[in-house]
Design an enzyme around this catalytic site. Structure first.
Site, PDB file in Angstrom:
ATOM      1  N   ASP A 139       0.816  -1.218   0.000  1.00  0.00           N
ATOM      2  CA  ASP A 139       0.000   0.000   0.000  1.00  0.00           C
ATOM      3  C   ASP A 139       0.848   1.267   0.000  1.00  0.00           C
ATOM      4  O   ASP A 139       0.359   2.340   0.311  1.00  0.00           O
ATOM      5  CB  ASP A 139      -0.944   0.006   1.211  1.00  0.00           C
ATOM      6  CG  ASP A 139      -0.213  -0.187   2.531  1.00  0.00           C
ATOM      7  OD1 ASP A 139       1.035  -0.237   2.516  1.00  0.00           O
ATOM      8  OD2 ASP A 139      -0.883  -0.296   3.567  1.00  0.00           O
TER       9      ASP A 139
ATOM     10  N   ARG B 103      11.608   5.091  12.912  1.00  0.00           N
ATOM     11  CA  ARG B 103      11.114   5.075  14.284  1.00  0.00           C
ATOM     12  C   ARG B 103      12.324   4.965  15.208  1.00  0.00           C
ATOM     13  O   ARG B 103      13.476   4.991  14.759  1.00  0.00           O
ATOM     14  CB  ARG B 103      10.158   3.893  14.514  1.00  0.00           C
ATOM     15  CG  ARG B 103       8.924   3.891  13.610  1.00  0.00           C
ATOM     16  CD  ARG B 103       7.974   5.006  13.929  1.00  0.00           C
ATOM     17  NE  ARG B 103       6.724   4.882  13.182  1.00  0.00           N
ATOM     18  CZ  ARG B 103       6.466   5.483  12.032  1.00  0.00           C
ATOM     19  NH1 ARG B 103       7.397   6.230  11.464  1.00  0.00           N
ATOM     20  NH2 ARG B 103       5.287   5.345  11.445  1.00  0.00           N
TER      21      ARG B 103
ATOM     22  N   ASP C 165       9.916  -6.337  11.301  1.00  0.00           N
ATOM     23  CA  ASP C 165      10.778  -5.247  10.848  1.00  0.00           C
ATOM     24  C   ASP C 165      11.779  -4.849  11.934  1.00  0.00           C
ATOM     25  O   ASP C 165      12.947  -4.573  11.651  1.00  0.00           O
ATOM     26  CB  ASP C 165       9.938  -4.050  10.421  1.00  0.00           C
ATOM     27  CG  ASP C 165       8.934  -3.609  11.484  1.00  0.00           C
ATOM     28  OD1 ASP C 165       8.711  -4.341  12.462  1.00  0.00           O
ATOM     29  OD2 ASP C 165       8.362  -2.514  11.327  1.00  0.00           O
TER      30      ASP C 165
END
Length: 345
Positions: free
Chosen positions: A142, A173, A234
């Site tokens: 997406d 992050r 991840d």
């Protein structure tokens, strides 16, 4: 039409269908960690990369046609592969998807769909014998990035000395030690970062093997945490890369990115292209998530630290930008516009 011609046509159609079905076969019988089935590191080409798109939701099939087309159009892309992880998707749907992606592609890079051997998030990092490039781009189904920014990110990855080791991506992050609770948390900082998301992340193909096959019992337990949490693959990959490099990842800027999965999208009516910044997109993205999501991600960091016995994550600062193509967003008359339009009448 003669009988001979008819037989040839039927054979060609059947062969084509067989190839598509074969590309969708379950791969559970393959020995992923058998080095003899994998190409040597020396044989991998460095001038191109392989795109590995994580696919799961049938509702995003329409978006996939756009996303894969952008990647396939790049001369730096060797192949685009959709790794389908939803075991409930009918094979007929994937056969049709594979066919449609191939015939509608505007580029030269081949596009294929492969059903994952399981729904485990770890499966997106399995080493694959058909990867012929030194770099892979791990991304979600997406995320739509403009072609110039894709090439820019790849160029940055290639430029990381003679042996590029660092992860390079668009979404950052951070980890942090909460002094009150004396535990690791998942957060964001305006001036530093230590984790890149697999929404869009370049890395060495070799890391697929290190993630899936190396590390012994400790990594096996870490991968089981990913399965238990249904999250954090991840973060674990960032642990793997940081453990190899001893330094943090590299954040790059993009000219335009469309995140079709962002919760701020309003039924498709207000999907907007926006600039990615550490203090901008990242902080807003986190605020749109439930607190439970951040807590779970923090728990993953804590558990990975425990089972692996060390904290390899390191901070990086700033980001690499294309000084010509990138613009920031500024406010003018209550609206966000490109900053170079701020002073115009």
């Amino acid at each position: 039409m003669t009988t001979g011609k008819l037989v040839c046509i039927l054979f060609a159609v059947a062969s084509s269908h067989f190839l598509i079905v074969t590309s969708l076969r379950l791969l559970s019988g393959d020995h992923y960690c058998d080095r003899t089935h994998l190409p040597s590191t020396e044989s991998l080409r460095s001038d191109q990369f392989t795109v590995l798109i994580n696919g799961y939701s049938e509702s995003r099939i329409r978006i996939l046609q756009t996303v894969t087309g952008v990647y396939a159009s790049s001369p730096s892309v060797a192949a685009v592969v959709v790794l389908w992880g939803n075991p409930n998707t009918p094979s007929e749907t994937l056969v049709e998807l594979s066919h449609n992606l191939s015939i509608s592609s505007p580029g030269d890079a081949p596009i294929s769909v492969i059903r994952q051997p399981s729904s485990s998030l770890n499966a997106r990092f399995l080493p694959r014998p058909w990867i012929s490039t030194r770099a892979v781009l791990i991304c979600d189904d997406d995320i739509e990035v403009d072609s110039k920014s894709i090439q820019f990110a790849f160029n940055i990855w290639k430029s990381r000395s003679n042996n590029p080791e660092q992860l390079v991506g668009l979404f950052a992050r951070s980890h942090e030690l909460d002094l009150t609770s004396r535990s690791w948390i998942y957060t964001v900082h305006p001036d530093r970062y230590s984790i890149l998301l697999t929404k869009f992340m370049f890395m060495k193909t070799e890391y697929l093997y290190h993630y899936s096959c190396a590390g012994g019992e400790s990594m096996a337990e870490a991968r089981s945490i990913v399965d238990e949490m249904r999250n954090c693959e991840d973060i674990l990959m960032n642990f793997v890369a940081a453990n190899k490099t001893g330094v943090g990842p590299v954040l790059v800027g993009a000219k335009s990115v469309r995140d079709w999965g962002d919760a701020r999208n309003d039924g498709g009516r207000r999907r907007q292209r926006r600039e990615l910044t550490v203090a901008g997109e990242v902080s807003v993205g986190l605020s749109s998530r439930k607190k439970g999501h951040r807590k779970n991600r923090g728990d993953c960091i804590k558990e990975f630290h425990r089972v692996l016995g060390k904290m390899p994550l390191r901070y990086s600062y700033g980001k690499m930008v294309d000084s010509i193509g990138e613009q920031g967003l500024c406010e003018k008359n209550g609206k966000l516009v490109f900053c170079d339009q701020q002073l115009s009448n």
